[in-house]
Design a protein around this motif. Structure first.
Motif, mmCIF file in Angstrom:
data_model
loop_
_atom_site.group_PDB
_atom_site.id
_atom_site.type_symbol
_atom_site.label_atom_id
_atom_site.label_comp_id
_atom_site.label_asym_id
_atom_site.label_seq_id
_atom_site.Cartn_x
_atom_site.Cartn_y
_atom_site.Cartn_z
ATOM 1 N N UNK A 267 5.975 1.092 11.155
ATOM 2 C CA UNK A 267 5.762 1.681 9.825
ATOM 3 C C UNK A 267 4.370 2.288 9.691
ATOM 4 N N UNK A 268 4.293 3.364 8.907
ATOM 5 C CA UNK A 268 3.013 4.035 8.663
ATOM 6 C C UNK A 268 2.195 3.240 7.632
ATOM 7 N N UNK A 269 2.905 2.584 6.749
ATOM 8 C CA UNK A 269 2.260 1.755 5.732
ATOM 9 C C UNK A 269 2.920 0.375 5.754
ATOM 10 N N UNK A 270 2.098 -0.664 5.668
ATOM 11 C CA UNK A 270 2.637 -2.028 5.602
ATOM 12 C C UNK A 270 2.005 -2.725 4.405
ATOM 13 N N UNK A 271 2.833 -3.370 3.603
ATOM 14 C CA UNK A 271 2.310 -4.198 2.521
ATOM 15 C C UNK A 271 2.763 -5.632 2.777
ATOM 16 N N UNK A 272 1.789 -6.555 2.813
ATOM 17 C CA UNK A 272 2.102 -7.937 3.167
ATOM 18 C C UNK A 272 1.701 -8.908 2.074
ATOM 19 N N UNK A 273 2.483 -9.947 1.926
ATOM 20 C CA UNK A 273 2.181 -10.990 0.958
ATOM 21 C C UNK A 273 1.861 -12.297 1.644
ATOM 22 N N UNK B 246 8.781 -13.552 -5.949
ATOM 23 C CA UNK B 246 7.661 -12.666 -6.250
ATOM 24 C C UNK B 246 7.453 -11.576 -5.200
ATOM 25 N N UNK B 247 8.079 -11.763 -4.026
ATOM 26 C CA UNK B 247 7.985 -10.686 -3.025
ATOM 27 C C UNK B 247 8.642 -9.407 -3.533
ATOM 28 N N UNK B 248 9.513 -9.552 -4.556
ATOM 29 C CA UNK B 248 10.126 -8.357 -5.161
ATOM 30 C C UNK B 248 9.059 -7.433 -5.723
#
Lengths: 308, 249
Positions: free
Chosen positions: A193-199, A208-210
């Protein structure tokens, strides 16, 4: 002698990692042959033949290779590999699984997870969770190497290699595939992926990951997680980024509610830009983040989603 | 059944490593060392299999200098029955370690060998697979669940897309992933008891294994340091920076 590259696929599609794997192989400077081992995987072979710089694609299409069991693939690659100077695979769970078997059967060392090719026999790889970088030189006749694909660039799909079938069946009686439970996702693959968002643990629970999903959709991002989030059962383990999970190097990595332990940083610190969102302004993640935002993620995330 | 558990002495996972100024390696003098976390999980799994009445004996083996007897004692305190120390001052590559372990497997004839999936110092992730290949055994790597029934072991593996389950005929080699179990702490009485458990010492040179590697370590450097960036005041500023400065969204 030529270089043999093991192709990652799911019997239908060529995985994006291969484009970067071929880039690493190209830097070793000789003829490239790809190996597609699987079952009913002709489509993969056709896709593999388009990778720039490849001269030949070998296809081992046999039921024995359907699930890429290490015992079968290990024997196959060992037998083919004797005629090559280098054998390469991506440092995915598949590559990590069978390649050391190949190395042991050929009685040579394996060089794991290389991030740079200095020359045909000298390679750079991270050790100690990426806190030290080692340069190693191999005098083995056959170099068995796994590649950290996030450290290389994708080659173009402009080639037209020859596709050649090989009939070598390596079935073993000691191991058998029972089943698989794969995580379904519409989003891009984490490692590509070009962008990753992690929790992280700061997300507090799986629901809440939603909050990350809306942002991920707007940015075309994959969703990752820290080990704390996986261990707490918020998300499945294949989303874990870190020394023991996946290694990513996207253009943008957004760490939400992640403190930034050494083991997590090992998996993402080569991202081009890092954004940290955390309520603890002392969190170590802020020491490496290009942009840090101190505050409550439950306020920030909806606001961020709305402003994209 | 007999279970063999190879363990490695490695730097404690919380320690921030320092690269030596002459680039010859990482400075391990006076740093805290411990049993590699994945090996600890392997020991725990073996002990649980004995508690379930499946395993009858657990043998722990470690290869390295004299100091790694500490880690063998730790494993004994966690519940292993006896230890084997293969002494060498050389730092060995995975292949050499696997070849030494192959000799141990031939001598001990365990039904199951459980190793950690990787050591957190070299990050190689090779030894278990190499051992399995050298012994001609099936392997279950990155295990998050191990179930033994009869002469088979069913291993649930952590793979990139999720989980995969394989069935292996014993004897087999299994390598542990972090989620396999949560290792226990050794109690003081168990630590005291461990001191009396048998621990054999053998010299690596006596095993008839070629210990030199063809891979030369040319240098070890510190990674490029990331420059700490800026803190932004609010979401609007963050989005503006990402759009105009970083140009990534």
């Amino acid at each position: 002698m030529a270089i043999l590259v093991y192709v990652e696929h799911d019997n239908a599609h060529l995985k994006a990692e291969n484009l970067k794997l071929v880039d690493a192989a190209t830097k070793m400077g000789s003829e490239l042959h790809l190996l597609v081992a699987g079952y009913q995987c002709q489509d993969v072979a056709q896709q593999a033949a388009t990778l720039a710089g490849v001269s030949k694609v070998l296809v081992a299409d046999d039921a024995a290779y359907e699930h890429q069991l290490a015992e079968n693939i290990g024997e196959l690659v060992t037998e083919l590999g004797r005629d090559y100077s280098h054998i390469l695979a991506a440092a995915t769970t598949t590559g990590k699984n069978f390649m050391p078997r190949v190395a042991a059967l050929l009685d040579v060392a394996q060089i794991s997870d290389i991030i740079k090719v200095e020359s045909a026999d000298t390679f750079v790889r991270p050790i100690y969770a990426g806190n030290a970088i080692a340069t190693v030189q191999s005098e083995d006749a056959i170099k068995v190497i796994t590649v950290r694909t996030s450290a290389f660039d994708a080659v173009e799909q402009s080639g037209s290699a020859v596709v050649e079938a090989i009939s070598l069946s390596k079935e073993n009686s000691l191991s058998a595939f029972v089943g698989a439970e794969l995580t379904k996702s519409e989003r891009p693959e984490l490692t590509a992926a070009r962008v990753v968002i992690s929790g992280g643990r700061g997300m507090q629970n799986g629901d809440n990951f939603k909050l990350l999903e809306g942002i991920a959709d707007k940015l075309g991002a994959a969703i990752g997680a820290s080990r704390a989030a996986v261990d707490a059962g918020f998300v499945p383990n294949d989303m874990q980024v870190g020394q023991t999970g996946k290694i990513v190097a996207p253009e943008l990595y957004i760490a939400v509610g992640i403190s930034g332990a050494i083991q997590h940083l090992a998996g993402m610190k080569d991202s081009k830009f890092i954004v940290a969102i955390n309520k603890d302004e002392e969190a170590p993640i802020f020491q490496i983040a290009d942009y840090g935002l101190v505050g409550d993620l439950f306020q920030i995330l909806p606001e961020l989603e709305a402003s994209l | 059944m007999k279970i063999l558990v190879p363990v490695k002495r490695a730097i404690d996972y919380n320690v921030k490593v320092r690269v030596k100024s002459d680039q010859s390696g990482v400075d391990l003098a006076n740093t805290k060392m411990a049993i590699n976390p994945f090996c600890e999980i392997a020991v725990e799994e073996a002990v649980r299999l004995r508690e379930q009445g499946i395993a009858s004996e657990i043998v722990v083996v470690s290869i390295g200098d004299k100091a790694c007897q500490e880690q063998i004692r730790t494993a004994l305190a966690l519940g292993a029955d006896r230890g084997l120390h293969i002494e060498t001052e050389q730092s060995l590559e995975s292949l050499q370690v696997a070849k030494l372990l192959q000799k141990v497997v031939e001598a001990e004839q365990p039904q199951l060998v459980i190793l950690g999936k990787q050591s957190i110092d070299s990050d190689n992730n090779q030894t278990g697979q190499m051992l399995a290949a050298l012994c001609g055994l099936p392997q279950g790597t990155f295990a998050s669940k191990v179930e033994i029934s009869g002469d088979k072991v069913k291993v649930t593996r952590e793979v990139d897309g999720g989980l995969q389950t394989v069935s292996l005929t014993l004897p087999a080699v299994v390598t542990t992933d972090l989620r396999l179990n949560e290792p226990r702490y050794a109690s003081l009485p168990n630590i005291m008891k461990a001191k009396r458990k048998p621990l054999d010492v053998k010299a690596a040179a006596d095993f008839g294994v070629e210990l030199t590697s063809k891979v030369k370590l040319l240098k070890v450097e510190a990674p490029a340091q990331r420059q700490g960036g800026v803190k932004v005041a609010d979401v609007a500023e963050l989005v503006a920076k990402l759009k105009n400065e970083a140009k990534v969204i």
